[in-house]
Design an enzyme around this catalytic site. Structure first.
Site, PDB file in Angstrom:
ATOM      1  N   SER A  20      -8.570  -3.649   2.000  1.00  0.00           N
ATOM      2  CA  SER A  20      -9.100  -2.350   1.567  1.00  0.00           C
ATOM      3  C   SER A  20     -10.427  -2.528   0.856  1.00  0.00           C
ATOM      4  O   SER A  20     -11.406  -1.848   1.165  1.00  0.00           O
ATOM      5  CB  SER A  20      -8.099  -1.663   0.634  1.00  0.00           C
ATOM      6  OG  SER A  20      -6.926  -1.365   1.331  1.00  0.00           O
ATOM      7  N   ALA A  21     -10.492  -3.419  -0.116  1.00  0.00           N
ATOM      8  CA  ALA A  21     -11.732  -3.595  -0.874  1.00  0.00           C
ATOM      9  C   ALA A  21     -12.739  -4.461  -0.115  1.00  0.00           C
ATOM     10  O   ALA A  21     -13.937  -4.171  -0.103  1.00  0.00           O
ATOM     11  CB  ALA A  21     -11.425  -4.222  -2.235  1.00  0.00           C
ATOM     12  N   GLU A  41     -11.370 -13.882   6.586  1.00  0.00           N
ATOM     13  CA  GLU A  41     -10.076 -13.190   6.649  1.00  0.00           C
ATOM     14  C   GLU A  41      -9.000 -14.126   7.211  1.00  0.00           C
ATOM     15  O   GLU A  41      -9.208 -14.757   8.247  1.00  0.00           O
ATOM     16  CB  GLU A  41     -10.202 -11.923   7.515  1.00  0.00           C
ATOM     17  CG  GLU A  41      -8.889 -11.266   7.916  1.00  0.00           C
ATOM     18  CD  GLU A  41      -7.968 -10.912   6.746  1.00  0.00           C
ATOM     19  OE1 GLU A  41      -8.457 -10.491   5.682  1.00  0.00           O
ATOM     20  OE2 GLU A  41      -6.744 -11.079   6.895  1.00  0.00           O
ATOM     21  N   HIS A 488       2.830  -1.478  -4.225  1.00  0.00           N
ATOM     22  CA  HIS A 488       1.562  -1.252  -4.921  1.00  0.00           C
ATOM     23  C   HIS A 488       1.269  -2.379  -5.910  1.00  0.00           C
ATOM     24  O   HIS A 488       0.900  -2.128  -7.071  1.00  0.00           O
ATOM     25  CB  HIS A 488       1.598   0.100  -5.645  1.00  0.00           C
ATOM     26  CG  HIS A 488       1.829   1.258  -4.726  1.00  0.00           C
ATOM     27  ND1 HIS A 488       2.458   2.416  -5.091  1.00  0.00           N
ATOM     28  CD2 HIS A 488       1.496   1.420  -3.403  1.00  0.00           C
ATOM     29  CE1 HIS A 488       2.514   3.242  -4.060  1.00  0.00           C
ATOM     30  NE2 HIS A 488       1.951   2.658  -3.019  1.00  0.00           N
TER      31      HIS A 488
HETATM   32  C1  FAD Z   1       3.667  -1.827   3.461  1.00  0.00           C
HETATM   33  C2  FAD Z   1       2.669  -1.176   2.534  1.00  0.00           C
HETATM   34  C3  FAD Z   1       2.643   0.219   2.453  1.00  0.00           C
HETATM   35  C4  FAD Z   1       1.716   0.833   1.603  1.00  0.00           C
HETATM   36  N1  FAD Z   1       1.588   2.194   1.630  1.00  0.00           N
HETATM   37  C5  FAD Z   1       0.554   2.781   0.972  1.00  0.00           C
HETATM   38  C6  FAD Z   1       0.241   4.153   1.169  1.00  0.00           C
HETATM   39  O1  FAD Z   1       0.886   4.864   1.937  1.00  0.00           O
HETATM   40  N2  FAD Z   1      -0.819   4.674   0.483  1.00  0.00           N
HETATM   41  C7  FAD Z   1      -1.560   3.927  -0.380  1.00  0.00           C
HETATM   42  O2  FAD Z   1      -2.474   4.468  -1.010  1.00  0.00           O
HETATM   43  N3  FAD Z   1      -1.283   2.615  -0.581  1.00  0.00           N
HETATM   44  C8  FAD Z   1      -0.285   2.024   0.106  1.00  0.00           C
HETATM   45  N4  FAD Z   1      -0.069   0.684  -0.022  1.00  0.00           N
HETATM   46  C9  FAD Z   1      -0.891  -0.062  -0.990  1.00  0.00           C
HETATM   47  C10 FAD Z   1      -2.341  -0.249  -0.555  1.00  0.00           C
HETATM   48  O3  FAD Z   1      -2.431  -0.362   0.849  1.00  0.00           O
HETATM   49  C11 FAD Z   1      -2.886  -1.491  -1.270  1.00  0.00           C
HETATM   50  O4  FAD Z   1      -2.838  -1.285  -2.676  1.00  0.00           O
HETATM   51  C12 FAD Z   1      -4.324  -1.812  -0.903  1.00  0.00           C
HETATM   52  O5  FAD Z   1      -4.497  -1.847   0.484  1.00  0.00           O
HETATM   53  C13 FAD Z   1      -4.697  -3.162  -1.524  1.00  0.00           C
HETATM   54  O6  FAD Z   1      -6.009  -3.480  -1.178  1.00  0.00           O
HETATM   55  P1  FAD Z   1      -6.609  -4.916  -1.530  1.00  0.00           P
HETATM   56  O7  FAD Z   1      -8.017  -4.909  -1.083  1.00  0.00           O
HETATM   57  O8  FAD Z   1      -6.313  -5.202  -2.959  1.00  0.00           O
HETATM   58  O9  FAD Z   1      -5.734  -5.953  -0.694  1.00  0.00           O
HETATM   59  P2  FAD Z   1      -5.446  -6.010   0.856  1.00  0.00           P
HETATM   60  O10 FAD Z   1      -5.793  -4.736   1.523  1.00  0.00           O
HETATM   61  O11 FAD Z   1      -4.047  -6.490   0.997  1.00  0.00           O
HETATM   62  O12 FAD Z   1      -6.460  -7.092   1.391  1.00  0.00           O
HETATM   63  C14 FAD Z   1      -6.379  -8.467   1.156  1.00  0.00           C
HETATM   64  C15 FAD Z   1      -6.925  -9.194   2.371  1.00  0.00           C
HETATM   65  O13 FAD Z   1      -7.124 -10.558   2.040  1.00  0.00           O
HETATM   66  C16 FAD Z   1      -6.623 -11.378   3.078  1.00  0.00           C
HETATM   67  N5  FAD Z   1      -6.267 -12.658   2.477  1.00  0.00           N
HETATM   68  C17 FAD Z   1      -5.299 -12.902   1.562  1.00  0.00           C
HETATM   69  N6  FAD Z   1      -5.303 -14.202   1.219  1.00  0.00           N
HETATM   70  C18 FAD Z   1      -6.301 -14.783   1.914  1.00  0.00           C
HETATM   71  C19 FAD Z   1      -6.803 -16.108   1.980  1.00  0.00           C
HETATM   72  N7  FAD Z   1      -6.291 -17.092   1.227  1.00  0.00           N
HETATM   73  N8  FAD Z   1      -7.830 -16.367   2.830  1.00  0.00           N
HETATM   74  C20 FAD Z   1      -8.380 -15.372   3.591  1.00  0.00           C
HETATM   75  N9  FAD Z   1      -7.939 -14.094   3.557  1.00  0.00           N
HETATM   76  C21 FAD Z   1      -6.903 -13.801   2.728  1.00  0.00           C
HETATM   77  C22 FAD Z   1      -5.458 -10.585   3.627  1.00  0.00           C
HETATM   78  O14 FAD Z   1      -5.090 -10.995   4.919  1.00  0.00           O
HETATM   79  C23 FAD Z   1      -5.981  -9.165   3.555  1.00  0.00           C
HETATM   80  O15 FAD Z   1      -6.682  -8.806   4.717  1.00  0.00           O
HETATM   81  C24 FAD Z   1       0.851   0.032   0.795  1.00  0.00           C
HETATM   82  C25 FAD Z   1       0.895  -1.353   0.873  1.00  0.00           C
HETATM   83  C26 FAD Z   1       1.774  -1.955   1.744  1.00  0.00           C
HETATM   84  C27 FAD Z   1       1.790  -3.463   1.824  1.00  0.00           C
END
Ligand code: FAD
Length: 552
Positions: A20-21, A41, A488
């Site tokens: 997401s971020a 990724e 979350h």
């Molecule tokens: C099943 C599920 C349902 C959800 N439903 C909702 C919803 O309906 N509405 C809502 O608002 N939120 C929902 N959420 C929560 C929301 O999607 C997350 O809070 C948000 O997407 C988190 O964003 P992020 O950027 O922190 O992490 P992420 O989007 O998880 O991104 C992290 C990325 O880093 C990559 N990564 C991790 N480790 C490594 C590594 N060592 N090397 C390279 N790449 C790596 C991962 O593959 C991933 O692509 C849900 C989450 C899940 C899991």
């Protein structure tokens, strides 16, 4: 230790994680064409009907998930949870329930009070607006030309209307836009969709970045750790095709690997609680006691109710399927665009509550199997798996009350010195008894809504927790068995102004130059609702912080 491959890979910005971020950053940092940007990724392509088509949510292939497994949760009878986390372009925005919820404006004012200077609601509102294209257009609160599409639910059902009317009758007035000035009240759900399709950040943001010459994307590449040289983050060690490669950066490294992985990468790099690291066989580089602590998660309870009209779970026959398919193809509407819920109610548990205290999600469909355990069995545990949901056969609705400001805190630590090992996750959903008290009250709010005239006429009986469970004491006993995590995970690299916070309000990791964390990890406290929208906002604001800083 430096990897053996030649160090020819040098970029201005290196982002770890295309979630997401990370996708927001990839787009914004590369948009001027002036900086070289590498996005690393761990997962692969998001070209899959299970991701693009909203109903794919319930049959999501396991390859798109890191499948982290937590330690047993003693507050729930030793339940061992799988913590889902997207492992694919778009990260969790590619596998989530698509609910679009910014939070209560007061959540961000609270962040500012907690030390996140510059993150009050007035500060973050421009970034929420900049991110989105809302299908109803723009106003003072909403945006209409951002990369992220946001729609109102296109699944219509008489019981969804009735639930919103009943909430109104129970004291939670209709609110046309809970992502506007005020969050509280009852509303139709908004979702991260465009033309009835999932709108992940890979679709909204990354697609734009990929067209630029100054942008490089590495998929199926696992970031093991950050290399720190003379107090500065100089590179990332990445495993690609079984080979270790070192990428170097001229300006900054940004960890956007999510709340379970970003702290793991810091810890594996020697940035974390020094004593704990030594015991695990990792040489400390920076003593950062907060890394991995403060893990937060939303507890969600379950109320299943048998009703006297047909619900969507019964519309699986070929005739119904054809109707929904046509509606989907022609208008991008109908049951096939379903998200985690079709209506939401936000409110306080007591009069004059300073924040939204609960979110209630309503779906005009019934779930079965592991989501509806035998509540008479005191030892039953409750594994909720949105990616493998089973539907009920009878007319049933699903109502999910969520306590949005839990006090329980867990932690993410290393399982050992090997950076390839999954992180160790410890969290108790009801580790703080006040969260259980709040859930008891939230279930009672659900019952109040169900008993209001607009909905009561449809109710046959309460299946879960069941009408036999009447007193607070009985509810307190049963709730741990019918609760699950809201998916979350957040807070593990807390932003703050105090020395113990992991990142400062510019999201810079304390004690290391040229290193930031930008993802759900930095939230000081959970927002009132689902977390995707706030994380995208964090990415938007971080991009400005990074581009305006003197980071050479
Ligand atoms: C099943 C599920 C349902 C959800 N439903 C909702 C919803 O309906 N509405 C809502 O608002 N939120 C929902 N959420 C929560 C929301 O999607 C997350 O809070 C948000 O997407 C988190 O964003 P992020 O950027 O922190 O992490 P992420 O989007 O998880 O991104 C992290 C990325 O880093 C990559 N990564 C991790 N480790 C490594 C590594 N060592 N090397 C390279 N790449 C790596 C991962 O593959 C991933 O692509 C849900 C989450 C899940 C899991």
């Amino acid at each position: 230790m430096w990897a053996t491959v030649a160090d020819q890979n040098t970029f201005d910005y290196v982002i770890v994680g295309a979630g997401s971020a990370g996708c927001v950053l990839a787009d914004r940092l590369s948009s001027s064409g002036q900086h070289s940007v590498l996005l690393i990724e761990g997962g692969g392509s998001d070209k899959s009907p299970f991701i693009l088509l909203p109903f794919g949510l319930y049959r999501m292939p396991r390859k798109f998930d890191w499948l982290y497994k937590a330690e047993p949760d003693v507050s729930r009878n030793g339940q061992v949870d799988r913590w889902a986390a997207g492992k694919v372009l778009g990260g969790s925005s590619s596998v989530n329930g698509m609910m679009w919820v910014r939070g209560d404006p007061r959540d961000f004012d609270r962040w500012a009070q907690e030390g996140a200077e510059g993150w009050s609601f007035d500060d973050v509102l421009p970034y929420f607006r900049r991110a989105e294209t809302f299908e109803d257009g723009s106003d003072l609160y909403r945006g209409d030309d951002g990369p992220q599409r946001v729609a109102r639910t296109h699944v219509k059902h008489v019981l969804t209307d009735a639930f919103i009317d009943a909430a109104d009758q129970a004291g939670f007035p209709r609110n046309r836009d809970y992502n506007g000035k005020v969050q509280t009240g009852g509303s139709y759900a908004q979702c991260s969709q465009g033309r009835g399709l999932r709108w992940s950040t890979a679709r909204g943001y990354l697609r734009r970045a990929r067209k630029r010459k100054n942008f490089t994307l590495w998929t199926e590449s696992y970031a093991q750790k950050v290399v720190v040289e003379s107090g500065r983050a100089a590179g990332v060690i990445v495993e690609r095709d079984g080979v270790l490669t070192t990428v170097r950066c001229n300006k900054e490294i940004v960890l956007s690997a999510g709340a379970l992985s970003s702290p793991r990468i810091l810890l594996s790099s020697g940035i974390g609680p020094a004593e704990e690291l030594k015991q695990l066989g990792v040489t400390p580089v920076v003593d950062a006691p907060g890394v991995g602590k403060n893990l937060q998660e939303h507890p969600v309870g379950t109320v299943l109710v048998d009703v006297n009209v047909r619900t969507l779970n019964q519309e699986t026959s070929s005739v119904h399927a054809l109707r929904h398919a046509l509606d989907f193809v022609v208008r991008g509407h109908g049951g096939l665009t379903g998200t985690a819920a079709q209506a939401v109610v936000f409110g306080g548990l007591q009069d004059g509550a300073p924040h939204t205290e609960f979110e209630i999600m309503f779906g005009p469909f019934g779930v079965a199997g592991e989501v509806a355990p035998d509540v008479s069995d005191q030892d039953a545990t409750y594994e909720h798996d949105v990616h493998a949901m089973k539907l009920a056969k009878t007319p049933t609705v699903t109502i999910l009350p969520c306590v949005v400001h839990p006090r329980s805190r867990g932690e993410v630590t290393l399982a050992g010195p090997n950076p390839k090992q999954s992180p160790k996750i410890r969290h108790e959903l009801y580790g703080d008894p006040r969260d259980l008290d709040d859930m008891v009250e939230a279930v009672k709010v659900v019952r109040r809504i169900l008993q209001a005239p607009a909905f009561a006429k449809y109710v046959v009986s309460e299946q879960v927790p069941s009408e036999a469970i009447g007193t607070d004491e009985q509810l307190r006993e049963i709730i741990p068995a019918i609760s699950f995590r809201g998916e979350h995970a957040s807070g593990t690299c807390r932003m703050g102004s105090d020395e113990k916070s992991v990142v400062d309000p510019q999201l810079r990791v304390r004690g290391v130059r040229g290193l930031r964390v930008v993802d759900a990890s930095v939230m000081p406290s959970l927002t009132s609702g689902n977390t995707n929208a706030p994380v995208i906002m964090i990415g938007e604001k971080a991009a400005d912080l990074i581009l305006s800083s003197d980071n050479v």
